[in-house]
Motif scaffolding. Structure first.
Motif, PDB file in Angstrom:
ATOM      1  N   ILE A 292     -10.442  -3.493   5.746  1.00  0.00           N
ATOM      2  CA  ILE A 292     -10.739  -2.117   6.180  1.00  0.00           C
ATOM      3  C   ILE A 292     -11.988  -2.070   7.050  1.00  0.00           C
ATOM      4  O   ILE A 292     -12.001  -1.430   8.106  1.00  0.00           O
ATOM      5  CB  ILE A 292     -10.885  -1.190   4.961  1.00  0.00           C
TER       6      ILE A 292
ATOM      7  N   ARG B 228       0.832  -1.200   0.000  1.00  0.00           N
ATOM      8  CA  ARG B 228       0.000   0.000   0.000  1.00  0.00           C
ATOM      9  C   ARG B 228       0.870   1.255   0.000  1.00  0.00           C
ATOM     10  O   ARG B 228       1.799   1.374   0.768  1.00  0.00           O
ATOM     11  CB  ARG B 228      -0.922   0.010   1.221  1.00  0.00           C
TER      12      ARG B 228
ATOM     13  N   TYR C 277      -9.039   4.667  -1.307  1.00  0.00           N
ATOM     14  CA  TYR C 277      -7.679   4.322  -1.717  1.00  0.00           C
ATOM     15  C   TYR C 277      -7.613   2.887  -2.241  1.00  0.00           C
ATOM     16  O   TYR C 277      -6.972   2.607  -3.247  1.00  0.00           O
ATOM     17  CB  TYR C 277      -6.700   4.481  -0.561  1.00  0.00           C
ATOM     18  N   GLN C 278      -8.276   1.963  -1.538  1.00  0.00           N
ATOM     19  CA  GLN C 278      -8.280   0.557  -1.943  1.00  0.00           C
ATOM     20  C   GLN C 278      -8.924   0.391  -3.322  1.00  0.00           C
ATOM     21  O   GLN C 278      -8.366  -0.234  -4.215  1.00  0.00           O
ATOM     22  CB  GLN C 278      -9.024  -0.282  -0.899  1.00  0.00           C
TER      23      GLN C 278
ATOM     24  N   SER D 127      -9.850  -6.533  -4.453  1.00  0.00           N
ATOM     25  CA  SER D 127     -10.457  -5.465  -3.668  1.00  0.00           C
ATOM     26  C   SER D 127     -11.308  -6.012  -2.532  1.00  0.00           C
ATOM     27  O   SER D 127     -11.385  -5.408  -1.460  1.00  0.00           O
ATOM     28  CB  SER D 127     -11.289  -4.560  -4.572  1.00  0.00           C
TER      29      SER D 127
ATOM     30  N   CYS E 182      -7.013  -0.567  -7.124  1.00  0.00           N
ATOM     31  CA  CYS E 182      -7.433  -1.695  -7.963  1.00  0.00           C
ATOM     32  C   CYS E 182      -7.942  -1.201  -9.319  1.00  0.00           C
ATOM     33  O   CYS E 182      -7.628  -1.797 -10.354  1.00  0.00           O
ATOM     34  CB  CYS E 182      -8.511  -2.501  -7.253  1.00  0.00           C
TER      35      CYS E 182
ATOM     36  N   ARG F  21      -2.288   5.493   2.743  1.00  0.00           N
ATOM     37  CA  ARG F  21      -2.965   4.935   3.908  1.00  0.00           C
ATOM     38  C   ARG F  21      -3.835   6.001   4.555  1.00  0.00           C
ATOM     39  O   ARG F  21      -3.569   7.187   4.429  1.00  0.00           O
ATOM     40  CB  ARG F  21      -1.958   4.484   4.960  1.00  0.00           C
TER      41      ARG F  21
ATOM     42  N   GLY G 168      -9.250  -6.370   0.506  1.00  0.00           N
ATOM     43  CA  GLY G 168      -8.949  -5.081   1.119  1.00  0.00           C
ATOM     44  C   GLY G 168     -10.153  -4.461   1.797  1.00  0.00           C
ATOM     45  O   GLY G 168     -10.035  -3.919   2.902  1.00  0.00           O
TER      46      GLY G 168
END
Length: 128
Positions: free
Chosen positions: A125, A11, A24-25, A118, A29, A14, A121
């Motif tokens: 999260i 990453r 961001y994630q 994704s 992707c 962050r 992730g």
């Protein structure tokens, strides 16, 4: 004694804020596969987080909530008033809430792989 080698963290951006972290994630992707959009929505069609054109993502979220009810995964076409989009959708449950992750545009294999990437992730999260 053998010390395990730490797994590198890829990453680059962050955030402790879940909304920003989700963006961001999804954006990482989306960019890596050249997708038009990647979005997370709830079962009622509310866009929770998205990377791509915000207005289009809101419309995609609403439309995918009624596409192929009962199917966990599907790939197909999503039609709007002005265009046709290739999509890959994965429905999943997290803490009792049904959500959908949708990749829009790009190549079919890229859509599927980025949804899977994704998904890991997003789960990380939202579990934090």
């Amino acid at each position: 004694m053998i010390t395990p080698t730490p797994t590198p963290d890829r990453r680059r951006r962050r955030s402790h804020d879940p909304s920003t972290a989700l963006y961001y994630q999804l954006d990482a992707c989306r960019r890596s596969a050249g997708l038009d959009a990647l979005l997370l929505s709830d079962r009622d069609g509310l866009c929770i987080a998205a990377a791509g054109d915000g207005e289009s993502c809101d419309e995609f979220a609403a439309r995918i909530s009624i596409m192929h009810p009962g199917r966990h995964r599907f790939e197909g076409e999503l039609w709007t008033d002005v265009d046709r989009w290739d999509v890959h959708v994965c429905r999943f449950e997290l803490d009792g809430f049904e959500m959908s992750l949708c990749a829009v545009g790009g190549l079919a294999d890229d859509r599927a792989s980025q949804v899977d990437r994704s998904l890991r992730g997003v789960a990380r999260i939202l579990a934090a």
